[in-house]
Motif scaffolding. Structure first.
Motif, PDB file in Angstrom:
ATOM      1  N   ASN A  25       0.862  -1.028  -0.008  1.00 40.14           N
ATOM      2  CA  ASN A  25      -0.121   0.126   0.155  1.00 40.14           C
ATOM      3  C   ASN A  25       0.761   1.031   0.166  1.00 40.14           C
ATOM      4  O   ASN A  25       0.546   2.066  -0.674  1.00 40.14           O
ATOM      5  N   LEU A  26       1.688   1.074   0.852  1.00 38.35           N
ATOM      6  CA  LEU A  26       3.043   2.837   0.928  1.00 38.35           C
ATOM      7  C   LEU A  26       3.404   3.197  -0.356  1.00 38.35           C
ATOM      8  O   LEU A  26       3.769   3.573  -0.702  1.00 38.35           O
ATOM      9  N   GLU A  27       3.882   1.852  -0.978  1.00 36.50           N
ATOM     10  CA  GLU A  27       4.518   1.524  -2.547  1.00 36.50           C
ATOM     11  C   GLU A  27       3.763   2.509  -3.909  1.00 36.50           C
ATOM     12  O   GLU A  27       4.255   3.387  -3.895  1.00 36.50           O
ATOM     13  N   ALA A  72      14.148   5.244  -5.714  1.00 37.80           N
ATOM     14  CA  ALA A  72      13.588   6.443  -5.840  1.00 37.80           C
ATOM     15  C   ALA A  72      11.984   5.965  -4.216  1.00 37.80           C
ATOM     16  O   ALA A  72      12.169   6.927  -3.487  1.00 37.80           O
ATOM     17  N   VAL A  73      11.653   4.889  -4.722  1.00 36.85           N
ATOM     18  CA  VAL A  73      10.096   4.703  -3.606  1.00 36.85           C
ATOM     19  C   VAL A  73      10.658   4.540  -2.693  1.00 36.85           C
ATOM     20  O   VAL A  73      10.081   4.910  -2.123  1.00 36.85           O
ATOM     21  N   ALA A  74      11.708   3.848  -2.245  1.00 34.17           N
ATOM     22  CA  ALA A  74      11.729   3.398  -1.029  1.00 34.17           C
ATOM     23  C   ALA A  74      12.311   4.921  -0.420  1.00 34.17           C
ATOM     24  O   ALA A  74      12.784   5.327   0.685  1.00 34.17           O
ATOM     25  N   SER A  75      13.266   5.286  -1.408  1.00 37.16           N
ATOM     26  CA  SER A  75      13.510   7.134  -0.301  1.00 37.16           C
ATOM     27  C   SER A  75      13.010   8.447  -0.546  1.00 37.16           C
ATOM     28  O   SER A  75      12.715   8.493   1.025  1.00 37.16           O
ATOM     29  N   TRP A  76      11.493   7.911  -1.100  1.00 37.83           N
ATOM     30  CA  TRP A  76      10.406   8.798  -1.134  1.00 37.83           C
ATOM     31  C   TRP A  76       9.701   8.351   0.184  1.00 37.83           C
ATOM     32  O   TRP A  76       9.508   9.105   1.014  1.00 37.83           O
ATOM     33  N   GLU A  78       1.972   9.639  -5.236  1.00 37.29           N
ATOM     34  CA  GLU A  78       2.171  11.170  -5.401  1.00 37.29           C
ATOM     35  C   GLU A  78       3.188  11.682  -5.624  1.00 37.29           C
ATOM     36  O   GLU A  78       3.410  12.782  -5.593  1.00 37.29           O
ATOM     37  N   GLY A  79       4.021  10.350  -6.009  1.00 38.26           N
ATOM     38  CA  GLY A  79       5.548  11.050  -6.637  1.00 38.26           C
ATOM     39  C   GLY A  79       5.262  10.828  -7.514  1.00 38.26           C
ATOM     40  O   GLY A  79       5.147  12.117  -8.948  1.00 38.26           O
ATOM     41  N   SER A  80       5.904  10.016  -8.676  1.00 35.73           N
ATOM     42  CA  SER A  80       5.342   9.283 -10.005  1.00 35.73           C
ATOM     43  C   SER A  80       5.466   8.121 -10.627  1.00 35.73           C
ATOM     44  O   SER A  80       6.032   6.896  -9.510  1.00 35.73           O
ATOM     45  N   VAL A  81       4.590   8.056 -11.313  1.00 43.00           N
ATOM     46  CA  VAL A  81       4.177   6.377 -11.677  1.00 43.00           C
ATOM     47  C   VAL A  81       5.698   6.028 -12.090  1.00 43.00           C
ATOM     48  O   VAL A  81       5.701   4.512 -11.173  1.00 43.00           O
ATOM     49  N   ARG A  82       6.599   6.843 -12.527  1.00 40.66           N
ATOM     50  CA  ARG A  82       7.777   5.814 -13.396  1.00 40.66           C
ATOM     51  C   ARG A  82       9.300   5.611 -12.604  1.00 40.66           C
ATOM     52  O   ARG A  82       9.964   5.765 -12.679  1.00 40.66           O
ATOM     53  N   MET A  83       8.669   5.942 -11.030  1.00 45.16           N
ATOM     54  CA  MET A  83      10.096   6.121  -9.869  1.00 45.16           C
ATOM     55  C   MET A  83      10.382   4.310 -10.120  1.00 45.16           C
ATOM     56  O   MET A  83       9.840   3.771  -9.667  1.00 45.16           O
TER      57      MET A  83
END
Lengths: 361, 400
Positions: free
Chosen positions: A32-34, A49-53, A40-45
């Motif tokens: 869910n968090l991913e 990048a997801v981990a750092s977000w 919220e960030g961008s779909v192509r992260m």
């Protein structure tokens, strides 16, 4: 009595904490968090990048600690990224990080921000709960008197023809969940193609195309009989049967008791016996049932609001759950859980108050 | 019946059917069900004095009606392949939502000619989907209810009989689940994401172990004095149980016979999870009432073990209310499954189960109601049958 209430309140508090933790745990699962990070960030992260977000937005670390942060009993997270921007749970977009408070969870009134509705959770909750409040009020006003009358009429002469007819009716309604009765009611009363409306329209008895409206969206601004009757009937129908059957059971039990027979033998009329002697004692059990019916009503509200597109609490819950709106969903579950627990408490205390035979040691 | 066959010229093959013809043709389509119902009822009436509680059912008109409705759907589920007129997933032509009785466009030779109850937004046959939906519902609902009962009984018996701390802890857990709004729980538990976390499998691993424990303890407590019999029964239970368990809970059956679609497992576990606490509370209440009876005291004096008294003395005497609640609960589970389908949780979109068919049909409800109304009536009649049956059973069991 006081000790009983305090003990019940204590159990209730523990239950509420455990349940909200379960909801927190289940809504904050890694998948869910991913999803949240990507929406919220961008779909192509990338995964990195997801981990750092997630790291930057305080979604990492022990789930217990994050739960405490969310509650407001642990200091909120604060992060400064490489650009020197300081973010934190308690720091708004423009606030000075130095002035921000340390704790900000739901205890401090910070219920978060809804990603779907783009409003604060408290605002959206308040608005939708007001809408649902009207719906529930109307349902209670319709459902309870009808159910009690059916139950008393059926129970006062057990086995009579009235009893058979009314009992069968109660069984039939409790076999009709909201998504069935709603569909049938709309097809019968609110469809320009089938049911009663085309007949009535061709006779010129109704001005519009349909007798009732098939959606209740307009009831958000202005409740009328024509846009509110079907959703109310849909919810009330399912509950009527259950309450009526409980009332009937309670009434039949009371009617076989000695004091009723004594009153009859003294020559009191049947009408007087039912109204004066039986009714008060027969109402104790239905009270509990009606209070315990509220949680089920919540289910019905969710289904009916979805079906009739009425933007109340249930509709919001479904929208939030379907769109991974974590903070909104958490807020809604807190409300739902507290609602259920409070009705249980009232039902327990009310039962003791109403029934003098129960003494609490 | 000859007037119902299209060859007699009574129904023109290029014309839509009238309502009378639709009902006639549907009644004809259900012929295996009628045969099975007649056989069941004739045999049951013939031998009703020898059939115990089941035979007593046939003394109450309410129970007979309920039983007939329930068996109608059971046989429909059983003979679904013969009854349905089309493949429930096949899209027949390009016309959306054809009306009941409409002619199927460019029908091949030997194919059925009409949409008996119309078609849905993808021109799939509503009648066939309803029939196939009965099979889906009648596989999952009784199975999930049975599991919920086994779990509720296994935990409720010691909670009521032993009491004390065990009771406090188990009751607290049960109340915890009961205080959860059901729909919220479904939205949290029945999502595709949650499968990756392994929570449903973990829940299944715990919940599915309990029935095995139930039967193992059942035989152990009865036959522990004669080890040969005990070894045989407990052995069979463990071998069979663990074999099925490996397949259902972990999808790791070495022989590949037992298996469950992960979606289905998710739905199944959630429904058991929601139902078990209520059964637990009922069993606990009955046990607390029964345990003060003389025959329980007699068993204790004889030196019977606690589990023997619970499973072989108390449980058989609690069967009346439990059977009644079992009927009601299958109905309630059917409603729950419909709710899940209605919110599109845990089912594939093309699945013909009633809840998701209602959900698919409600979007155009006010214009073309038939795709949603047909499964809605089907679901309602099944639950009504179960409720009537339970009511009749309750009346008959109170007569003793």
């Amino acid at each position: 009595m006081l000790a009983f209430v305090i003990r019940r309140l204590g159990v209730m508090l523990v239950t509420a904490l455990v349940l909200t933790f379960v909801v927190f745990f289940l809504t904050n699962l890694p998948p869910n968090l991913e999803k949240l990070a990507r929406s919220e960030g961008s779909v192509r992260m990338t995964d990195a990048a997801v981990a750092s977000w997630l790291e930057e937005h305080g979604h990492t670390g022990s789930v217990f600690y994050r739960y405490a942060e969310w509650l407001g009993v642990a200091p909120g997270w604060v992060n400064t990224d490489e650009k020197g921007v300081t973010r934190g749970l308690c720091i708004g977009q423009r606030d000075d990080p130095a002035l921000a408070p340390k704790f900000c969870g739901i205890f401090q009134g910070n219920w978060g921000f809804s990603t779907v509705f783009k409003k604060t959770v408290l605002y959206s909750l308040g608005k939708s709960m007001a809408a649902t409040g009207w719906l529930m009020l109307a349902v209670m006003v319709v459902m309870v008197p009808i159910a009690l009358v059916i139950g008393v009429l059926a129970g006062m002469r057990e086995g009579s023809r009235t009893d058979r007819v009314l009992s069968t009716f109660s069984i039939a309604t409790s076999a009709t969940p909201e998504y069935v009765s709603g569909v049938i009611l709309v097809a019968l009363l609110a469809s320009p193609a089938t049911g009663l409306s085309p007949v009535l329209a061709s006779w010129g008895w109704i001005g519009g195309k349909t007798l009732f409206m098939g959606t209740a969206t307009s009831a958000m601004d202005h409740i009328t009989f024509w846009n509110f009757a079907l959703p109310v009937a849909t919810i009330a129908l399912y509950g009527v049967g259950y309450i009526a059957r409980m009332t009937r059971a309670s009434m039949t039990e009371v009617m076989t008791q000695q004091y009723i027979r004594t009153a009859r033998l003294k020559g009191v009329s049947f009408r007087q016996v039912v109204l004066r002697h039986a009714l008060r004692n027969a109402m104790i059990a239905p009270f509990t049932v009606i209070m315990l019916q509220f949680p089920y009503l919540l289910n019905g509200v969710v289904i009916t609001e979805t079906l009739f597109n009425y933007k109340g609490f249930g509709w919001m819950l479904v929208t939030a759950a379907g769109n991974n709106d974590i903070e909104m969903l958490l807020g809604a579950s807190v409300v739902a859980v507290i609602f259920v627990l409070v009705t249980q408490l009232i039902s327990d205390i009310g039962y003791v108050f109403l029934n003098p035979r129960i003494r609490l040691g | 019946m000859s007037f119902l066959t299209p060859e007699s010229g009574w129904a023109d093959m290029s014309e839509p059917l009238s309502w009378a013809a639709i009902f006639g043709l549907m009644a004809k389509q259900f012929w295996p069900v009628w045969v099975a119902l007649v056989v069941t009822f004739v045999l049951s009436f013939r031998f009703k004095r020898r059939l115990g509680l089941y035979g007593k059912l046939f003394d109450s008109p309410v129970a007979i009606i309920g039983f007939a409705i329930v068996m109608f759907w059971v046989f429909t589920a059983l003979f679904a392949n013969i009854i349905m007129t089309f493949d429930p997933l096949a899209q027949l032509g390009s016309v959306k939502n054809p009306l009941p009785g409409a002619v199927v466009p460019d029908g091949a030779e030997g194919q059925y000619k009409w949409f008996l109850l119309g078609g849905d937004h993808l021109a799939r046959d509503v009648f066939s989907r309803m029939v196939m939906g009965a099979r889906q519902v009648l596989i999952i609902a009784p199975a999930a209810t049975t599991f919920a009962f086994l779990v509720g009984i296994t935990l409720g018996l010691p909670a009521g009989y032993i009491g004390g701390r065990l009771d406090t802890a188990l009751s607290f857990l049960a109340n915890l689940v009961l205080a959860f709004p059901v729909i919220l729980l479904f939205y949290l538990l029945v999502t595709p994401e949650i499968r990756n976390t392994g929570i449903p499998v973990a829940l299944a691993a715990i919940l599915f172990l309990i029935p095995i424990a139930f039967f193992a303890i059942l035989f152990q407590s009865r036959f522990h004095t004669s080890p040969n019999k005990r070894n045989l029964y407990v052995g069979i239970t463990l071998v069979l149980g663990l074999w099925v368990y490996s397949g259902l809970a972990f999808n790791a059956d070495p022989l590949g016979v037992w298996g469950m679609d992960p979606n289905l497992l998710n739905v199944f576990v959630s429904v058991v999870f929601v139902n078990a606490p209520t059964v637990f509370r009922i069993v606990r209440g009955i046990v607390m009432d029964i345990k003060s009876r003389d025959y329980v005291a007699a068993g204790q004096t004889r030196g019977e073990t606690a589990w023997y008294i619970m499973l072989w003395e108390i449980l058989p005497n609690a069967r009346g209310p439990l059977i009644v609640d079992y009927c009601l609960r299958i109905g309630y589970t059917t409603i729950l499954l419909g709710t899940l389908g209605f919110f599109g949780l845990g089912v594939t979109p093309e699945s013909p189960d009633w809840g998701s068919t209602i959900n698919a049909g409600r979007k155009l409800l006010s214009m073309v109601p038939h795709p949603a109304v047909v499964p809605a009536l089907a679901l309602m009649s099944l639950v009504l049958g179960l409720n009537l049956l339970a009511d009749g059973l309750r009346e008959e069991s109170l007569k003793d």
